[in-house]
Design a protein around this motif. Sequence first.
Motif, PDB file in Angstrom:
ATOM      1  N   GLN A 178       0.851  -1.182   0.000  1.00 46.14           N
ATOM      2  CA  GLN A 178       0.000   0.000   0.000  1.00 46.14           C
ATOM      3  C   GLN A 178       0.893   1.239   0.000  1.00 46.14           C
ATOM      4  OE1 GLN A 178      -3.319   0.438  -0.278  1.00 46.14           O
ATOM      5  NE2 GLN A 178      -3.569  -1.771  -0.563  1.00 46.14           N
ATOM      6  N   LEU A 179       0.491   2.269  -0.744  1.00 48.05           N
ATOM      7  CA  LEU A 179       1.345   3.439  -0.900  1.00 48.05           C
ATOM      8  C   LEU A 179       1.725   4.042   0.447  1.00 48.05           C
ATOM      9  CD1 LEU A 179       2.716   5.518  -2.724  1.00 48.05           C
ATOM     10  CD2 LEU A 179       0.555   6.774  -2.798  1.00 48.05           C
ATOM     11  N   SER A 180       0.763   4.194   1.339  1.00 50.56           N
ATOM     12  CA  SER A 180       1.051   4.813   2.638  1.00 50.56           C
ATOM     13  C   SER A 180       2.046   3.974   3.429  1.00 50.56           C
ATOM     14  CB  SER A 180      -0.237   4.996   3.433  1.00 50.56           C
ATOM     15  OG  SER A 180      -0.896   3.747   3.616  1.00 50.56           O
ATOM     16  N   ALA A 181       1.894   2.636   3.370  1.00 51.48           N
ATOM     17  CA  ALA A 181       2.816   1.756   4.093  1.00 51.48           C
ATOM     18  C   ALA A 181       4.216   1.829   3.496  1.00 51.48           C
ATOM     19  CB  ALA A 181       2.290   0.324   4.070  1.00 51.48           C
TER      20      ALA A 181
ATOM     21  N   GLU B  10       5.534   4.399   1.841  1.00 48.67           N
ATOM     22  CA  GLU B  10       6.125   5.700   2.201  1.00 48.67           C
ATOM     23  C   GLU B  10       6.684   5.666   3.625  1.00 48.67           C
ATOM     24  OE1 GLU B  10       4.111   9.440   0.522  1.00 48.67           O
ATOM     25  OE2 GLU B  10       2.463   8.019   0.710  1.00 48.67           O
ATOM     26  N   LYS B  11       5.915   5.111   4.547  1.00 51.05           N
ATOM     27  CA  LYS B  11       6.370   5.042   5.944  1.00 51.05           C
ATOM     28  C   LYS B  11       7.619   4.179   6.063  1.00 51.05           C
ATOM     29  CE  LYS B  11       4.754   4.029  10.639  1.00 51.05           C
ATOM     30  NZ  LYS B  11       5.959   3.287  11.014  1.00 51.05           N
ATOM     31  N   LYS B  12       7.626   3.032   5.376  1.00 51.29           N
ATOM     32  CA  LYS B  12       8.766   2.130   5.443  1.00 51.29           C
ATOM     33  C   LYS B  12      10.033   2.821   4.950  1.00 51.29           C
ATOM     34  CE  LYS B  12      11.154  -1.738   5.485  1.00 51.29           C
ATOM     35  NZ  LYS B  12      11.698  -2.266   6.756  1.00 51.29           N
TER      36      LYS B  12
ATOM     37  N   ARG C 142      10.669   6.090   4.675  1.00 50.73           N
ATOM     38  CA  ARG C 142      11.076   7.209   5.540  1.00 50.73           C
ATOM     39  C   ARG C 142      11.679   6.699   6.846  1.00 50.73           C
ATOM     40  NH1 ARG C 142       6.090   9.949   3.382  1.00 50.73           N
ATOM     41  NH2 ARG C 142       6.903  11.526   1.940  1.00 50.73           N
TER      42      ARG C 142
ATOM     43  N   VAL D 264       6.259  10.857  -4.770  1.00 50.81           N
ATOM     44  CA  VAL D 264       5.157  10.083  -5.356  1.00 50.81           C
ATOM     45  C   VAL D 264       4.879  10.603  -6.755  1.00 50.81           C
ATOM     46  CG1 VAL D 264       2.751   9.368  -5.138  1.00 50.81           C
ATOM     47  CG2 VAL D 264       4.178   9.622  -3.078  1.00 50.81           C
TER      48      VAL D 264
ATOM     49  N   GLY E  63      -4.129   1.679  -5.521  1.00 51.80           N
ATOM     50  CA  GLY E  63      -3.637   2.176  -4.253  1.00 51.80           C
ATOM     51  C   GLY E  63      -2.336   1.551  -3.799  1.00 51.80           C
ATOM     52  N   GLN E  64      -1.902   0.497  -4.489  1.00 47.67           N
ATOM     53  CA  GLN E  64      -0.627  -0.125  -4.161  1.00 47.67           C
ATOM     54  C   GLN E  64       0.474   0.450  -5.049  1.00 47.67           C
ATOM     55  OE1 GLN E  64      -1.200  -4.352  -4.556  1.00 47.67           O
ATOM     56  NE2 GLN E  64      -2.361  -4.523  -2.658  1.00 47.67           N
TER      57      GLN E  64
ATOM     58  N   PRO F 100       2.189   4.950  -7.786  1.00 47.61           N
ATOM     59  CA  PRO F 100       1.045   4.135  -7.366  1.00 47.61           C
ATOM     60  C   PRO F 100       0.232   3.638  -8.556  1.00 47.61           C
ATOM     61  CG  PRO F 100       0.585   6.462  -7.008  1.00 47.61           C
ATOM     62  CD  PRO F 100       1.995   6.384  -7.511  1.00 47.61           C
TER      63      PRO F 100
END
Length: 649
Positions: free
Chosen positions: A383-386, A388-390, A392, A400, A412-413, A435
Amino acid sequence: MDATVADPLVGHVLDGRYRIESRIARGGMATVYVARDIRLDRVIALKVMHSHLASDEDFVARFIGEAKAAAALSHPNVVAVYDQRTDGEHVFLVMEYVPGRTLRDLLNERGRLGPREALEILQPMLAALGAAHRAGLVHRDVKPENVLLTDDGQIKVADFGLARAESASKMTKTGLIIGTVGYLAPEQVLSGNADIRSDVYAAGVLLYELMTGVLPHQGDTPLAIAYKHVNEAVPPPSHTLPGITPEIDLLVTRATSHDPGRRPQDANAFLAAVAEVHGGLPRDFDWRVEQSGRSQTSMLESAPPAPTQAPSGDGHTAVYDARTAPAEYLPRRSGGDKVVGALTGRYVLIAIGAVAAVILGWAVWYQVSGQYHHVPEKVVGMQLSAAEKKLRDDGLQVRVAEAVYDDHVQKGQVAKSNPPGGARVGDGAVVTLTPSKGRIPREVPDVGGKSQDEARQILEGKGFKVGDVSKDTSQTVDKDHVIRTSPVAGKKTSPDNPVNIVLSTGMSMPDLVGTNGEQAKNTLRSMGLDVKVDTQKDDSKPAGVVLSQNPRSGDGVSRGDQVNLVINEQKCDINLGPFGKYGCDNGDQNGDQQLPVPDVTGQNADDAKSTLEDAGFHVNVLGGGDNVRTQTPAGGTTSPRGSTVFLIT
């Protein structure tokens, strides 16, 4: 006279649409012009095939096929092919016009590039080749002349598939070599055959040339150079330019291995390796190499200058006949077609020592060169948010990019990452995540008039999922069948987006209670319904009107459905003396309209009957006489329209 002015095609309009304005370059297969698309009013490039090739039907057919394949490539680092046309003897491609210069122009101006800069240029070039390799295309003529540098800093690769088209010409025979000789892979020299790993070899040679300013193999003739490609390995660039790391040497030597199986298996694999090495280089690496090189100036100056192109001096894709080569330039073979190098034991030991030193140096450098990270292997599909967090959390920056459609990655992935997963990058490096917008859009099938189960089966068969199911009335679509879909049939949408369907509740049942029974029956039959009538006596309601209906008003019905009507019946018993009692059925009367009953006593029975029927009554004749003796109701009275008058003869 200026070559551009003298060119006979300058000023001509091809195919009634493309006005040629100037000539850009002339190669071994075609001439490239700047032209204007009169219809769309835009600047484009035309690549016009030379007339001696345009007369070869087999070549033209393959040229067209390869042009179609190249046109299917959609990549920001590929020069787009818009169209292929023929105008008389002129066969040509319509292409994107890329203002700027070639990588060859840059090399001629600078002499050579810093290793870090060379890797930065090589990465978008390999991305373009990788897109072609995924599509099954082999470039076959990778060289600086085919790498374009735009005015705004973009890098684009040209001539995809065209060298391959040339190899299909009837002029190609056993023993002919196709391509620019300085970049030919050994298998191209030996057999004329090439695959995607041959492009990798040429890219490795190009990387060597970018960093050193010279091609790895030099010779007085093209065949002498081709001979060296077969019999001599491409040396590590550090032999010419001290200060280059073992990792960069390994990029070149692996890509230019004589055994295609030992090379990166396509441009994408080579790109991943290049990105990892580039990410591990300090930003001032080129300056360090330059400082190291200055201490070796005398050594570099002693190296003989060599041309960076084939001896012909034009860098064109060329055809060389290996059958006419002098014996000393023919590839040496042992055991059939296997080519072996004549290395002495001394050179073998030196080679082993060099390889060991490279591996040891790489291992030491890898451990002590600073703080580095690896892009997570499985970032694609997260997932894009996951993701990005990983990234960072790992000390990397994230950018993005605009979302793209991808059949293999859900909406969304992450569909792509640059650098790719597994690449080694420096602390704080930027990783670009692209994405997915979902699967590639396709047309929604037409399921109008289908049952819900049939519609679901058809939609799922095309990869779509059924979303909301709603209902609406329809005068033309049967109950519980599809009226329409959203998106509508024929519109393209991603299969990740549900398709909503609207089912018919059928035709809306009209409100018939209290209306004339005959008119009600006609209305229902015109709707294609099956009408069943029952009668019931209700003295409080007019005769002949509808007392009840089933289905009820507003219910949905479909053609062929049965509708039950109950119609009011007015019955009366009339005593006709010796003829007994008769019931009068006034069920067909039109409301309670009263009409005067004509007096037909004494008239001929047939004439009397006609008179009464013309007046709006039904007639029942009793007895066997010719003339009317009495009548009921009597003449001069009134009776409802459509009621029965009895005549006794």
